[in-house]
Design an enzyme around this catalytic site. Structure first.
Site, PDB file in Angstrom:
ATOM      1  N   ASN A  89      -0.955 -11.765 -11.002  1.00  0.00           N
ATOM      2  CA  ASN A  89      -2.032 -12.015 -11.964  1.00  0.00           C
ATOM      3  C   ASN A  89      -2.209 -10.750 -12.792  1.00  0.00           C
ATOM      4  O   ASN A  89      -2.616  -9.709 -12.264  1.00  0.00           O
ATOM      5  CB  ASN A  89      -3.329 -12.388 -11.241  1.00  0.00           C
ATOM      6  CG  ASN A  89      -4.445 -12.750 -12.212  1.00  0.00           C
ATOM      7  OD1 ASN A  89      -5.008 -11.880 -12.866  1.00  0.00           O
ATOM      8  ND2 ASN A  89      -4.768 -14.031 -12.306  1.00  0.00           N
ATOM      9  N   THR A 114      -5.990  -9.098 -12.884  1.00  0.00           N
ATOM     10  CA  THR A 114      -6.477  -8.417 -11.687  1.00  0.00           C
ATOM     11  C   THR A 114      -5.602  -7.204 -11.349  1.00  0.00           C
ATOM     12  O   THR A 114      -6.104  -6.178 -10.881  1.00  0.00           O
ATOM     13  CB  THR A 114      -6.531  -9.377 -10.486  1.00  0.00           C
ATOM     14  OG1 THR A 114      -5.228  -9.940 -10.263  1.00  0.00           O
ATOM     15  CG2 THR A 114      -7.525 -10.500 -10.729  1.00  0.00           C
ATOM     16  N   GLY A 135       3.400  -3.669  -3.624  1.00  0.00           N
ATOM     17  CA  GLY A 135       2.007  -3.235  -3.662  1.00  0.00           C
ATOM     18  C   GLY A 135       1.590  -2.694  -5.013  1.00  0.00           C
ATOM     19  O   GLY A 135       2.385  -2.118  -5.750  1.00  0.00           O
ATOM     20  N   GLY A 147      -2.103  -1.512  -5.302  1.00  0.00           N
ATOM     21  CA  GLY A 147      -3.402  -0.845  -5.208  1.00  0.00           C
ATOM     22  C   GLY A 147      -3.374   0.656  -5.427  1.00  0.00           C
ATOM     23  O   GLY A 147      -3.990   1.177  -6.359  1.00  0.00           O
ATOM     24  N   GLU A 148      -2.651   1.387  -4.592  1.00  0.00           N
ATOM     25  CA  GLU A 148      -2.754   2.844  -4.601  1.00  0.00           C
ATOM     26  C   GLU A 148      -1.877   3.528  -5.642  1.00  0.00           C
ATOM     27  O   GLU A 148      -2.110   4.691  -5.988  1.00  0.00           O
ATOM     28  CB  GLU A 148      -2.416   3.376  -3.204  1.00  0.00           C
ATOM     29  CG  GLU A 148      -3.470   3.007  -2.185  1.00  0.00           C
ATOM     30  CD  GLU A 148      -2.920   2.912  -0.768  1.00  0.00           C
ATOM     31  OE1 GLU A 148      -3.540   3.489   0.131  1.00  0.00           O
ATOM     32  OE2 GLU A 148      -1.880   2.259  -0.568  1.00  0.00           O
TER      33      GLU A 148
END
Length: 300
Positions: free
Chosen positions: A193, A196, A264, A266-267
């Site tokens: 997405n 997001t 991933g 996020g980080e």
């Protein structure tokens, strides 16, 4: 190309605008792509809805959204008919929201569970399954799907990577340093997405700007307590400190990593942010700073 890096002035202290020194910097970073076991249950109910159940959680990063969209696609069902339930320990183990692995863990499990529930119903899509369900007078069809750690990790190294580019300005008279432009280009595998995912990157960049320019925890050497102990006196970025953050994704699926091709996100957003800013400061001032935060006293 998006930033215009090739055409930058390379000499330090060579750019001035409205009496301010201008600098441009970049940094490239990687973070390991992790994956662990996660399980998802999908239930098709006679009322024409699909429920997706897992103990994995959503910290505000969009897990509900991408699970619902994935289930809707695989079941050929409107997304409004998909109900996602997360965070209950009675549900199948959904792994952890840490190490930038929640999406890589859950999305392949959702895909597998959707395929299994259609096999159970002996149907090609959810509509056929619902028709069969009503005829059988059963309450539901359900099945589970699991993601296991990738065996390919024994053969390849899986990494997400980013190139951060920024511009900054320094008002020499009042020693005010501001970040004025940001461009981040990410390779995180398949993007589930775009909105997001980009929001996660922007959040990471904002945290990185705080890390580079203002955030610091100092302790009293006599009693060991933090000198700054509340949000009234701790410095962190506000809207006025943050420029528009332009995020671009390469979007190339990593199908060696998992069937969804996702890694991933996020980080990786914060990784390299402080380095890009310190490089911009060097370009603007000629000072190579190696301690954070870059407070005004270090620029005088």
């Amino acid at each position: 190309e998006k930033f215009g890096w090739e055409n930058r002035a390379q000499k330090v202290r060579s750019l001035n605008r409205d009496g301010k020194l201008i600098g441009r910097g970049m940094a490239a970073s990687t973070i390991p792509a992790l994956q662990s076991t996660a399980t998802v249950k999908v239930r098709l109910l006679a009322d024409g809805t699909a429920h997706v159940l897992t103990s994995g959680n959503d910290m505000g990063t969009g897990t509900y959204t991408i699970i619902a969209a994935t289930a809707a696609e695989f079941l050929q069902l409107p997304v409004e008919k998909v109900k996602v339930e997360l965070g209950d320990s009675l549900f199948p183990n959904g792994s952890i929201a840490g190490g930038s692995q929640m999406t890589a863990n859950l999305i392949p499990a959702v895909m597998n569970a959707c395929e299994e529930v259609l096999k159970t119903a002996q149907a090609k899509n959810a509509q056929e399954a619902f028709a069969s369900l009503r005829q059988s007078q059963r309450a539901a069809f359900d099945a589970t799907g699991t993601t296991a750690g990738s065996e390919a990790a024994n053969k390849w190294a899986f990494l997400s990577c980013v190139a951060h580019f920024c511009s900054g300005s320094l008002d020499v008279d009042i020693v005010r340093l501001q970040v004025t432009r940001w461009v981040a280009v990410m390779n995180i595998g398949q993007v589930m997405n775009a909105k997001t995912a980009a929001s996660q990157i922007r959040g990471g960049v904002i945290m990185g700007i705080g890390h580079a320019l203002m955030e610091e925890c100092l302790f009293d050497p006599n009693i060991g307590y933090p000198v700054v102990y509340d949000l009234a006196t701790y410095h962190y970025p506000t809207h006025a400190d943050i420029p528009r953050i332009d995020v671009t994704f390469v979007g190339e699926p990593d199908l060696n990593f998992n069937r969804a091709g996702v890694r991933g996100v996020g980080e990786i957003g914060i990784t390299g942010v402080a380095a890009a800013i310190t490089n911009a400061v060097f370009h603007a001032t000629g000072k190579r700073l190696r301690e954070l935060p870059i407070t005004p006293d270090k620029l005088i």
